[in-house]
Design a protein around this motif. Structure first.
Motif, mmCIF file in Angstrom:
data_model
loop_
_atom_site.group_PDB
_atom_site.id
_atom_site.type_symbol
_atom_site.label_atom_id
_atom_site.label_comp_id
_atom_site.label_asym_id
_atom_site.label_seq_id
_atom_site.Cartn_x
_atom_site.Cartn_y
_atom_site.Cartn_z
ATOM 1 N N ASP A 35 2.314 4.242 9.935
ATOM 2 C CA ASP A 35 0.888 4.354 10.274
ATOM 3 C C ASP A 35 0.593 5.484 11.264
ATOM 4 O O ASP A 35 -0.260 5.333 12.145
ATOM 5 N N LEU A 50 7.212 5.594 13.339
ATOM 6 C CA LEU A 50 6.930 6.345 12.110
ATOM 7 C C LEU A 50 5.740 5.799 11.332
ATOM 8 O O LEU A 50 4.935 6.567 10.814
ATOM 9 N N GLY A 63 5.088 12.626 3.581
ATOM 10 C CA GLY A 63 5.010 11.511 4.537
ATOM 11 C C GLY A 63 3.823 11.712 5.461
ATOM 12 O O GLY A 63 2.695 11.347 5.121
ATOM 13 N N SER A 64 4.065 12.355 6.597
ATOM 14 C CA SER A 64 2.973 12.605 7.558
ATOM 15 C C SER A 64 1.824 13.373 6.904
ATOM 16 O O SER A 64 0.657 13.101 7.163
ATOM 17 N N TRP A 107 9.671 4.426 0.586
ATOM 18 C CA TRP A 107 9.505 3.839 1.923
ATOM 19 C C TRP A 107 8.238 2.987 2.009
ATOM 20 O O TRP A 107 7.420 3.158 2.903
ATOM 21 N N ILE A 108 8.112 2.024 1.092
ATOM 22 C CA ILE A 108 6.902 1.217 1.035
ATOM 23 C C ILE A 108 7.251 -0.239 1.365
ATOM 24 O O ILE A 108 8.093 -0.859 0.674
ATOM 25 N N VAL A 109 6.619 -0.788 2.403
ATOM 26 C CA VAL A 109 6.832 -2.197 2.762
ATOM 27 C C VAL A 109 6.448 -3.081 1.562
ATOM 28 O O VAL A 109 5.412 -2.855 0.931
ATOM 29 N N SER A 114 3.019 8.922 12.788
ATOM 30 C CA SER A 114 4.155 9.087 13.707
ATOM 31 C C SER A 114 3.628 9.483 15.088
ATOM 32 O O SER A 114 2.471 9.900 15.239
ATOM 33 N N ILE A 161 11.344 2.246 13.862
ATOM 34 C CA ILE A 161 10.459 2.254 12.681
ATOM 35 C C ILE A 161 8.997 2.360 13.117
ATOM 36 O O ILE A 161 8.195 3.078 12.510
ATOM 37 N N THR A 197 0.869 -1.176 0.000
ATOM 38 C CA THR A 197 0.000 0.000 0.000
ATOM 39 C C THR A 197 0.901 1.220 0.000
ATOM 40 O O THR A 197 1.729 1.392 0.904
ATOM 41 N N ALA A 198 0.746 2.074 -1.019
ATOM 42 C CA ALA A 198 1.721 3.144 -1.242
ATOM 43 C C ALA A 198 1.088 4.525 -1.135
ATOM 44 O O ALA A 198 0.411 4.990 -2.052
ATOM 45 N N LEU A 199 1.346 5.133 0.005
ATOM 46 C CA LEU A 199 0.956 6.530 0.216
ATOM 47 C C LEU A 199 2.184 7.437 0.156
ATOM 48 O O LEU A 199 2.198 8.458 -0.523
ATOM 49 N N THR A 200 3.214 7.050 0.898
ATOM 50 C CA THR A 200 4.374 7.926 1.111
ATOM 51 C C THR A 200 5.157 8.183 -0.180
ATOM 52 O O THR A 200 5.297 7.286 -1.021
ATOM 53 N N GLU A 245 4.106 12.056 16.822
ATOM 54 C CA GLU A 245 3.604 13.436 16.900
ATOM 55 C C GLU A 245 2.193 13.536 16.324
ATOM 56 O O GLU A 245 1.332 14.227 16.865
ATOM 57 N N MET A 246 1.962 12.831 15.211
ATOM 58 C CA MET A 246 0.615 12.859 14.615
ATOM 59 C C MET A 246 -0.406 12.276 15.592
ATOM 60 O O MET A 246 -1.522 12.766 15.733
ATOM 61 N N THR A 248 11.315 -3.254 2.156
ATOM 62 C CA THR A 248 11.001 -1.827 1.958
ATOM 63 C C THR A 248 11.708 -1.264 0.729
ATOM 64 O O THR A 248 12.895 -1.514 0.522
HETATM 65 C C1 LIG Z 1 10.464 0.866 7.360
HETATM 66 C C2 LIG Z 1 9.370 1.766 6.888
HETATM 67 C C3 LIG Z 1 8.267 1.222 6.239
HETATM 68 C C4 LIG Z 1 7.252 2.043 5.732
HETATM 69 N N1 LIG Z 1 6.194 1.492 5.047
HETATM 70 C C5 LIG Z 1 5.272 2.287 4.440
HETATM 71 C C6 LIG Z 1 4.260 1.728 3.603
HETATM 72 O O1 LIG Z 1 4.139 0.507 3.442
HETATM 73 N N2 LIG Z 1 3.416 2.581 2.951
HETATM 74 C C7 LIG Z 1 3.500 3.946 3.082
HETATM 75 O O2 LIG Z 1 2.731 4.648 2.443
HETATM 76 N N3 LIG Z 1 4.462 4.507 3.886
HETATM 77 C C8 LIG Z 1 5.337 3.710 4.566
HETATM 78 N N4 LIG Z 1 6.330 4.252 5.359
HETATM 79 C C9 LIG Z 1 6.425 5.689 5.487
HETATM 80 C C10 LIG Z 1 5.895 6.222 6.810
HETATM 81 O O3 LIG Z 1 4.492 6.173 6.806
HETATM 82 C C11 LIG Z 1 6.448 7.649 6.956
HETATM 83 O O4 LIG Z 1 7.814 7.527 7.315
HETATM 84 C C12 LIG Z 1 5.676 8.470 7.968
HETATM 85 O O5 LIG Z 1 4.403 8.789 7.462
HETATM 86 C C13 LIG Z 1 6.410 9.770 8.314
HETATM 87 O O6 LIG Z 1 6.690 10.475 7.158
HETATM 88 P P1 LIG Z 1 8.194 10.992 6.851
HETATM 89 O O7 LIG Z 1 9.131 9.873 7.117
HETATM 90 O O8 LIG Z 1 8.177 11.600 5.511
HETATM 91 O O9 LIG Z 1 8.455 12.083 7.941
HETATM 92 P P2 LIG Z 1 7.942 13.597 7.917
HETATM 93 O O10 LIG Z 1 6.491 13.645 7.641
HETATM 94 O O11 LIG Z 1 8.841 14.396 7.061
HETATM 95 O O12 LIG Z 1 8.193 13.997 9.426
HETATM 96 C C14 LIG Z 1 9.515 14.096 9.982
HETATM 97 C C15 LIG Z 1 9.373 14.250 11.495
HETATM 98 O O13 LIG Z 1 8.616 15.420 11.772
HETATM 99 C C16 LIG Z 1 7.466 15.097 12.522
HETATM 100 N N5 LIG Z 1 6.356 15.946 12.054
HETATM 101 C C17 LIG Z 1 5.851 16.019 10.799
HETATM 102 N N6 LIG Z 1 4.824 16.875 10.755
HETATM 103 C C18 LIG Z 1 4.675 17.344 12.014
HETATM 104 C C19 LIG Z 1 3.749 18.240 12.643
HETATM 105 N N7 LIG Z 1 2.743 18.810 11.966
HETATM 106 N N8 LIG Z 1 3.889 18.487 13.968
HETATM 107 C C20 LIG Z 1 4.883 17.911 14.688
HETATM 108 N N9 LIG Z 1 5.782 17.042 14.164
HETATM 109 C C21 LIG Z 1 5.666 16.756 12.840
HETATM 110 C C22 LIG Z 1 7.196 13.622 12.271
HETATM 111 O O14 LIG Z 1 6.485 13.019 13.339
HETATM 112 C C23 LIG Z 1 8.609 13.091 12.133
HETATM 113 O O15 LIG Z 1 9.138 12.832 13.405
HETATM 114 C C24 LIG Z 1 7.331 3.440 5.916
HETATM 115 C C25 LIG Z 1 8.417 3.992 6.620
HETATM 116 C C26 LIG Z 1 9.431 3.171 7.098
HETATM 117 C C27 LIG Z 1 10.582 3.795 7.827
#
Ligand SMILES: Cc1cc2nc3c(=O)[nH]c(=O)nc-3n(C[C@H](O)[C@H](O)[C@H](O)COP(=O)(O)OP(=O)(O)OC[C@H]3O[C@@H](n4cnc5c(N)ncnc54)[C@H](O)[C@@H]3O)c2cc1C
Length: 378
Positions: free
Chosen positions: A358, A356, A126-127, A151-153, A360, A353, A118-121, A362-363, A204
């Motif tokens: 599903d 982060l 990300g967040s 970053w997609i599993v 993070s 991991i 499932t690919a969102l990121t 902070e979210m 990933t």
């Molecule tokens: C091993 C692994 C597997 C993954 N698998 C999947 C997957 O299968 N499918 C998928 O779609 N994604 C996947 N992800 C991605 C994961 O969902 C993202 O890493 C996550 O959503 C955070 O996005 P980012 O890494 O871009 O961090 P960012 O969004 O850039 O955030 C960086 C930091 O800032 C904080 N932050 C961001 N916005 C705010 C705010 N408004 N207030 C306070 N703090 C904030 C975050 O909490 C984080 O600590 C995976 C990630 C990893 C590491």
């Protein structure tokens, strides 16, 4: 829980302990799980637990799926994530795809012949899911997709992906839609994740979509519904990630407790030293609290109640319990804990991991801040 569910969970627990745990040390050096392991997981029902019986699933419900995740993660978080992500795609296909699309894609996923993701990121989103930039435009009675996911599993080996893409202006969450994409099709190019930290067993990686044409029936969640669907599904994911963290912390405590009996220091077993056993007791206490919140979230989801707050509580508590106490438990085994036959170092990376994926921490804290006392007048 039914007798059938109990038997299946017992078999999954054995599979995790006897077949996954011994292999996991090789995966931490970058080796991928053998395809045969996915087939064996399928025989145990690991891709069918929460899929309707009418579609070839076992129809056992969310609680059984979450417990299976917990048991698998105790052995290896990455492999557990890999399995549950394929399961999620199978369930989404059953819920949203036409009978023809189901017939084409479902059997291979349910029987472990192919994996899915499932690919969102994306590299730039990300967040802030609503800011994703992968574009879907109408073309020749279907859809044309362009964009990049990161970053997609399972992206390293998945045959199929559910890709979230924007059909309207950038940033318009109501324009986001979900599409079923055959990742072997022309225009799809995958790339491995560039981190050794991200557990090879989770597969990933990322992929680029360049003018990938999809027939209309590959639109699974139309614009206006996809964003809401992500937000409601994600509560389940938060609850099973919390269960996984409980499984890893429990596994670490088992290893540490056994080691504390056999390892002698200053003429007695480690656990006879008060300072040593109190740090282990703190981890036990944190685990009990995290498990109680996780059980509550799982119960609410299983019984169809709103679980936004409970799932947030559970994931925050379980990731913090794991993140705080894994280093302490690793330390409690001295140098021995670093040996690859123990899961300690892998679970330490998994703890990072889990904070982060599903949503993070902070979210989730924002969610708690919004919902915990929503009735309080300001
Ligand atoms: C091993 C692994 C597997 C993954 N698998 C999947 C997957 O299968 N499918 C998928 O779609 N994604 C996947 N992800 C991605 C994961 O969902 C993202 O890493 C996550 O959503 C955070 O996005 P980012 O890494 O871009 O961090 P960012 O969004 O850039 O955030 C960086 C930091 O800032 C904080 N932050 C961001 N916005 C705010 C705010 N408004 N207030 C306070 N703090 C904030 C975050 O909490 C984080 O600590 C995976 C990630 C990893 C590491």
């Amino acid at each position: 829980m039914t007798d059938q569910a109990r038997e299946i969970l017992a078999a999954i627990g054995q599979f995790a302990a006897q077949q996954i745990a011994p292999m996991a040390q090789h995966w931490s050096k970058g080796q991928a799980p053998e395809p045969d392991l996915f087939r064996r997981a399928a025989e145990l029902g690991l891709f069918r637990l929460d899929v309707a019986q009418s579609a070839g699933g076992l129809g056992l419900g969310f609680a059984v799926k979450a417990r299976a995740c917990q048991a698998m993660a105790a052995a290896d978080f990455g492999f557990a994530m890999s399995l549950v992500n394929t399961h999620n795609v199978a369930a989404r296909i059953v819920a949203s795809a036409s009978p023809q699309v189901q017939a084409a894609f479902l059997p291979s996923l349910l029987w472990g012949e192919a994996s899915a993701c499932t690919a969102l990121t994306e590299p730039g989103a990300g967040s802030d899911v609503a800011s994703l930039q992968t574009r879907a435009v109408r073309k020749d009675g279907g859809w044309l997709l362009n964009g990049e996911k990161a970053w997609i599993v399972n992206a390293r080996h998945a045959a199929t992906a559910i890709v979230y893409a924007q059909t309207e202006e950038h940033g318009d969450s109501s324009g986001i839609a979900a599409f079923l994409v055959d990742l072997t099709a022309q225009g799809c190019r995958r790339h491995a994740s560039s981190s050794d930290f991200a557990q090879a067993s989770a597969g990933t990686g990322g992929f680029t979509l360049l003018n990938v044409h999809l027939p209309d029936d590959h639109l699974l969640l139309p614009p206006g519904t996809a964003f809401g669907a992500i937000m409601s599904e994600i509560n389940s994911a938060r609850a099973y990630v919390a269960a996984m963290c409980c499984g890893m912390l429990d596994a670490a405590l088992r290893h540490v407790s056994a080691y504390g009996v056999t390892r002698q220091s200053f003429g007695k077993p480690l656990r006879a030293h008060q300072a040593w056993r109190l740090s282990v007791a703190r981890a036990e206490t944190a685990l009990a609290g995290a498990c109680a919140l996780t059980d509550s979230a799982i119960d609410r989801i299983d019984s169809g109640q709103d679980a936004q707050l409970d799932a947030a509580f559970a994931k925050i508590a379980a990731t913090e319990a794991l993140g705080t106490h894994m280093p302490v438990l690793l330390h409690a085994m001295g140098a021995e804990g670093l040996r690859p036959q123990y899961p300690m170092a892998r679970h330490l990376a998994a703890a990072q991991i889990a904070t982060l994926v599903d949503g993070s921490t902070e979210m989730l804290l924002e969610r708690v801040a919004r919902l915990a006392r929503a009735h309080t007048e300001t």
